[in-house]
Design an enzyme around this catalytic site. Structure first.
Site, PDB file in Angstrom:
ATOM      1  N   ARG A  18       0.806  -1.224   0.000  1.00  0.00           N
ATOM      2  CA  ARG A  18       0.000   0.000   0.000  1.00  0.00           C
ATOM      3  C   ARG A  18       0.843   1.280   0.000  1.00  0.00           C
ATOM      4  O   ARG A  18       0.342   2.364  -0.221  1.00  0.00           O
ATOM      5  CB  ARG A  18      -0.971  -0.008   1.198  1.00  0.00           C
ATOM      6  CG  ARG A  18      -2.099  -1.021   1.025  1.00  0.00           C
ATOM      7  CD  ARG A  18      -2.809  -1.353   2.332  1.00  0.00           C
ATOM      8  NE  ARG A  18      -2.046  -2.301   3.159  1.00  0.00           N
ATOM      9  CZ  ARG A  18      -2.482  -2.825   4.295  1.00  0.00           C
ATOM     10  NH1 ARG A  18      -3.672  -2.478   4.759  1.00  0.00           N
ATOM     11  NH2 ARG A  18      -1.740  -3.679   4.978  1.00  0.00           N
ATOM     12  N   THR A  82       1.117 -13.268   8.879  1.00  0.00           N
ATOM     13  CA  THR A  82       1.696 -12.965  10.197  1.00  0.00           C
ATOM     14  C   THR A  82       1.812 -14.211  11.076  1.00  0.00           C
ATOM     15  O   THR A  82       2.761 -14.330  11.852  1.00  0.00           O
ATOM     16  CB  THR A  82       0.851 -11.889  10.915  1.00  0.00           C
ATOM     17  OG1 THR A  82      -0.541 -12.237  10.806  1.00  0.00           O
ATOM     18  CG2 THR A  82       1.037 -10.511  10.286  1.00  0.00           C
ATOM     19  N   GLY A 104       6.283  -4.821  12.406  1.00  0.00           N
ATOM     20  CA  GLY A 104       7.392  -3.905  12.118  1.00  0.00           C
ATOM     21  C   GLY A 104       6.931  -2.528  11.700  1.00  0.00           C
ATOM     22  O   GLY A 104       7.754  -1.658  11.407  1.00  0.00           O
ATOM     23  N   ASP A 105       5.623  -2.302  11.673  1.00  0.00           N
ATOM     24  CA  ASP A 105       5.144  -1.035  11.108  1.00  0.00           C
ATOM     25  C   ASP A 105       4.318  -0.206  12.094  1.00  0.00           C
ATOM     26  O   ASP A 105       3.565   0.669  11.685  1.00  0.00           O
ATOM     27  CB  ASP A 105       4.341  -1.303   9.825  1.00  0.00           C
ATOM     28  CG  ASP A 105       3.051  -2.068  10.081  1.00  0.00           C
ATOM     29  OD1 ASP A 105       2.884  -2.630  11.185  1.00  0.00           O
ATOM     30  OD2 ASP A 105       2.206  -2.098   9.177  1.00  0.00           O
ATOM     31  N   LYS A 353      34.843  24.600   3.535  1.00  0.00           N
ATOM     32  CA  LYS A 353      34.923  23.125   3.477  1.00  0.00           C
ATOM     33  C   LYS A 353      36.283  22.738   4.028  1.00  0.00           C
ATOM     34  O   LYS A 353      37.287  23.311   3.624  1.00  0.00           O
ATOM     35  CB  LYS A 353      34.791  22.645   2.033  1.00  0.00           C
ATOM     36  CG  LYS A 353      34.701  21.153   1.903  1.00  0.00           C
ATOM     37  CD  LYS A 353      35.460  20.618   0.692  1.00  0.00           C
ATOM     38  CE  LYS A 353      36.944  20.612   0.911  1.00  0.00           C
ATOM     39  NZ  LYS A 353      37.736  20.081  -0.193  1.00  0.00           N
ATOM     40  N   ALA A 425      44.593  44.090  -1.531  1.00  0.00           N
ATOM     41  CA  ALA A 425      43.312  43.786  -2.163  1.00  0.00           C
ATOM     42  C   ALA A 425      43.513  43.467  -3.635  1.00  0.00           C
ATOM     43  O   ALA A 425      44.374  44.040  -4.298  1.00  0.00           O
ATOM     44  CB  ALA A 425      42.373  44.975  -2.008  1.00  0.00           C
TER      45      ALA A 425
HETATM   46  C1  UD1 Z   1      -2.347  -6.442  11.070  1.00  0.00           C
HETATM   47  C2  UD1 Z   1      -3.344  -7.329  11.818  1.00  0.00           C
HETATM   48  C3  UD1 Z   1      -4.568  -6.482  12.168  1.00  0.00           C
HETATM   49  C4  UD1 Z   1      -4.147  -5.270  12.991  1.00  0.00           C
HETATM   50  C5  UD1 Z   1      -3.083  -4.474  12.248  1.00  0.00           C
HETATM   51  C6  UD1 Z   1      -2.523  -3.389  13.154  1.00  0.00           C
HETATM   52  C7  UD1 Z   1      -3.074  -9.576  10.915  1.00  0.00           C
HETATM   53  C8  UD1 Z   1      -3.639 -10.617  10.001  1.00  0.00           C
HETATM   54  N1  UD1 Z   1      -3.751  -8.430  10.964  1.00  0.00           N
HETATM   55  O1  UD1 Z   1      -2.937  -6.069   9.836  1.00  0.00           O
HETATM   56  O2  UD1 Z   1      -5.492  -7.255  12.927  1.00  0.00           O
HETATM   57  O3  UD1 Z   1      -5.272  -4.449  13.269  1.00  0.00           O
HETATM   58  O4  UD1 Z   1      -1.987  -5.327  11.869  1.00  0.00           O
HETATM   59  O5  UD1 Z   1      -1.618  -2.573  12.492  1.00  0.00           O
HETATM   60  O6  UD1 Z   1      -2.076  -9.825  11.561  1.00  0.00           O
HETATM   61  N2  UD1 Z   1       4.492  -9.560   8.062  1.00  0.00           N
HETATM   62  C9  UD1 Z   1       5.479 -10.526   7.987  1.00  0.00           C
HETATM   63  N3  UD1 Z   1       5.248 -11.643   7.234  1.00  0.00           N
HETATM   64  C10 UD1 Z   1       4.085 -11.841   6.562  1.00  0.00           C
HETATM   65  C11 UD1 Z   1       3.076 -10.853   6.642  1.00  0.00           C
HETATM   66  C12 UD1 Z   1       3.312  -9.721   7.413  1.00  0.00           C
HETATM   67  O7  UD1 Z   1       6.550 -10.393   8.558  1.00  0.00           O
HETATM   68  O8  UD1 Z   1       3.961 -12.897   5.910  1.00  0.00           O
HETATM   69  C13 UD1 Z   1       4.743  -8.359   8.863  1.00  0.00           C
HETATM   70  C14 UD1 Z   1       4.680  -7.099   8.036  1.00  0.00           C
HETATM   71  O9  UD1 Z   1       5.993  -6.774   7.536  1.00  0.00           O
HETATM   72  C15 UD1 Z   1       4.193  -6.058   9.038  1.00  0.00           C
HETATM   73  C16 UD1 Z   1       3.410  -6.866  10.044  1.00  0.00           C
HETATM   74  O10 UD1 Z   1       3.730  -8.226   9.819  1.00  0.00           O
HETATM   75  O11 UD1 Z   1       5.267  -5.397   9.683  1.00  0.00           O
HETATM   76  C17 UD1 Z   1       1.920  -6.650   9.897  1.00  0.00           C
HETATM   77  O12 UD1 Z   1       1.540  -6.968   8.569  1.00  0.00           O
HETATM   78  P1  UD1 Z   1       0.527  -6.048   7.758  1.00  0.00           P
HETATM   79  O13 UD1 Z   1       0.381  -6.617   6.412  1.00  0.00           O
HETATM   80  O14 UD1 Z   1       0.905  -4.633   7.880  1.00  0.00           O
HETATM   81  O15 UD1 Z   1      -0.818  -6.316   8.585  1.00  0.00           O
HETATM   82  P2  UD1 Z   1      -2.125  -5.409   8.627  1.00  0.00           P
HETATM   83  O16 UD1 Z   1      -2.918  -5.651   7.414  1.00  0.00           O
HETATM   84  O17 UD1 Z   1      -1.780  -4.023   8.952  1.00  0.00           O
HETATM   85 CA    CA Z   2       0.076  -2.903   9.175  1.00  0.00          CA
END
Ligand code: UD1
Ligand code: CA
Length: 484
Positions: A18, A82, A104-105, A353, A425
């Site tokens: 996204r 996840t 991680g986000d 510099k 100068a």
């Molecule tokens: C996720 C949660 C959602 C929550 C939201 C909060 C799930 C299914 N959903 O959704 O309930 O409200 O976070 O922000 O967990 N990642 C991996 N490996 C994967 C998939 C994802 O390491 O195979 C990591 C991503 O890099 C990310 C984190 O897991 O840092 C969350 O994944 P993301 O796709 O952002 O989940 P959301 O759709 O935001």
């Molecule tokens: Ca997320």
């Protein structure tokens, strides 16, 4: 409380579709650091037995960010959700009893909130404890479905019933798990969703269904759980980090005018009674002393600034050091390796510099000093230029103490100007000037009396008769008319 029985697992393998970016999501920056670094740092004070970061997209790059912070990495390839990410992390786990799992986000999370979550989990003897938040706009998040005090499931946005869509308690994706309860539940989870992914959230319903205790702890500050799925989310999260940093500096005695216009990186420090004006950026490892001022529009990157320093408007200072009582600007550009000693002054439209400016020395205007040393109390006239580059190599210019360089001088390096010397100068200096000497390197001026009027008469005589030119005056044209 000690956390020797706790592992931290950060899920950082996803791409972040996204964001529409070639850079993996967790490597985007907010508050002056990558998202994943912010999270690992928030976990550091917990002193867990280990921190495992699940990597996938741009795995090597992510590893280079987190490994120096003491985290281990484990590769998730392909990224099947996840839940799958946590299963992959199992390979790297030691003998932890509990796991704190974080996405991680969601970089705004603070250590205090994590401590509270862990305490709730331990005290409640829970199988899982979800960190939830009550928000005005829950769209995009998984919703926490409760049965009285405990949680029964998390339902993702795409799978909500109309009734569940009204729930405004969201899943932060930060959880504490008791691992011996998590593994069997996760093994039962099927990829029953349109992405064919194993959702960690589905393990919640599985545990609850087995009669295990699943708690949801509502975060005291819902802003701490903001996730970064879009560029707009990133901007909002960055804004909150910047606000926190400014507030911390203000609490420690720094004045910040129009704070929302000022951008400060996390490692920046500033002393008491320092004043930061609107539109300033303090970046990298910049350090400011006490009672200094940074005026509007100035940008400092990895600058070390002493006490009582004045940085006038619109200066750019990079990897440079300004000792106590220095003044620079307005409109000065101090590049890498500039060192202005105590009380030195750099004025407008000066570029430096790798230049050392001695104590009390002045470079007041329109000058370039590169690979140069200026001794104490020397004065560099307007328009002085060091020719430090011959097209192949850089060469040094050294100027002693108490030197006076006249305006518009060109110092062709390598060259040395001795202590207390003068440069006339307009000189082009190609040879060393000894101590206490005057160096002049310019053509001698000759004045020719009466030359100008002779020249005008000569030009007038060359004009064809009757034809006036731009050079003939109105008066002479009138005279010409009368004669005819
Ligand atoms: C996720 C949660 C959602 C929550 C939201 C909060 C799930 C299914 N959903 O959704 O309930 O409200 O976070 O922000 O967990 N990642 C991996 N490996 C994967 C998939 C994802 O390491 O195979 C990591 C991503 O890099 C990310 C984190 O897991 O840092 C969350 O994944 P993301 O796709 O952002 O989940 P959301 O759709 O935001
Ligand atoms: Ca997320």
């Amino acid at each position: 409380m000690s956390n020797h029985d706790l592992a931290v697992i950060v899920l950082a393998a996803g791409k972040g579709t996204r964001l529409r970016s070639s850079l993996a999501k967790v490597l985007h920056r907010a508050g002056g650091r990558t998202l994943v670094e912010q999270i690992v740092r928030a976990c550091e004070p917990l002193k867990a037995r280990e921190t495992i970061v699940v990597v996938g997209h741009q795995a090597e790059h992510v590893a280079r960010v987190v490994e120096p912070l003491g985290a281990a990495t484990v590769l998730q390839q392909p990224q099947n959700g996840t839940g799958h990410a946590v299963q992959v992390a199992k390979r790297a786990l030691g003998r932890a009893k509990f796991a704190l799992v974080l996405p991680g986000d969601a970089p705004l999370i603070r250590t205090e909130a994590l401590k509270a979550l862990i305490a709730t989990h331990r005290n409640g003897n829970a199988a899982a404890t979800i960190l939830s938040a009550v928000v005005a706009d829950p769209s995009g998040y998984g919703r926490v479905v409760r049965k009285s005090e405990t949680a029964s499931s998390i339902v993702e946005e795409s799978q909500l019933t109309d009734e569940q869509r009204e729930i405004n308690e969201i899943n932060s994706a930060i959880y504490c798990f008791t691992l011996e309860k998590l593994w069997p539940a996760l093994a039962e989870v099927k990829p029953n969703n349109k992405h064919r992914e194993v959702y960690l959230t589905d393990a919640i319903a599985a545990m609850s269904g087995k009669g295990e205790t699943v708690l949801a702890e509502v975060a005291a500050d819902s802003r701490e759980v903001l996730g970064c799925n879009t560029r707009a989310d990133l901007a909002e999260v960055d804004r909150i980090f910047r606000e926190r940093k400014r507030n911390a500096l203000m609490d420690s005695g720094v004045t910040i005018q129009l704070p929302e216009t000022v951008l400060i990186d996390p490692d920046v420090t500033a002393g008491e009674d320092t004043v930061i004006e609107a539109g300033v950026q303090l970046l990298g490892k910049t350090k400011l002393g006490a009672r200094s001022s940074v005026k509007t529009g100035s940008v400092l990157v990895d600058a070390v600034v002493g006490d009582d320093v004045k940085i006038e408007p619109h200066c750019l200072v990079v990897e440079s050091r300004l000792e106590d009582g220095v003044t620079i600007g307005p409109f000065a550009r101090l590049r890498t390796g500039t060192h202005v000693k105590r009380g030195g002054r750099i004025g407008n439209f000066v570029e430096t510099k790798k230049a050392v400016i001695g104590e009390g020395a002045k470079v007041p205007h329109l000058t370039y000093l590169g690979d140069a040393k200026v001794g104490a109390k020397s004065n560099i006239g307007a328009g002085t230029i060091t020719c430090n580059y011959d097209g192949f190599q850089k060469h040094p210019t050294t100027i002693g103490k108490g030197v006076f360089i006249g305006s518009d001088s060109v110092l062709v390096a390598p060259v040395h100007i001795g202590d207390h010397a003068y440069v006339a100068a307009g000189s082009t200096i190609t040879e060393n000037v000894p101590d206490d000497s005057l160096g002049i390197g310019r053509g001698r001026q000759v004045n020719k009396p009466g030359w100008a009027s002779r020249k005008r008469r000569e030009l007038a005589a060359q004009q064809p008769p009757g034809k006036s030119s731009r050079h003939t005056s109105k008066k002479s044209r009138r005279r010409e008319k009368k004669r005819r």
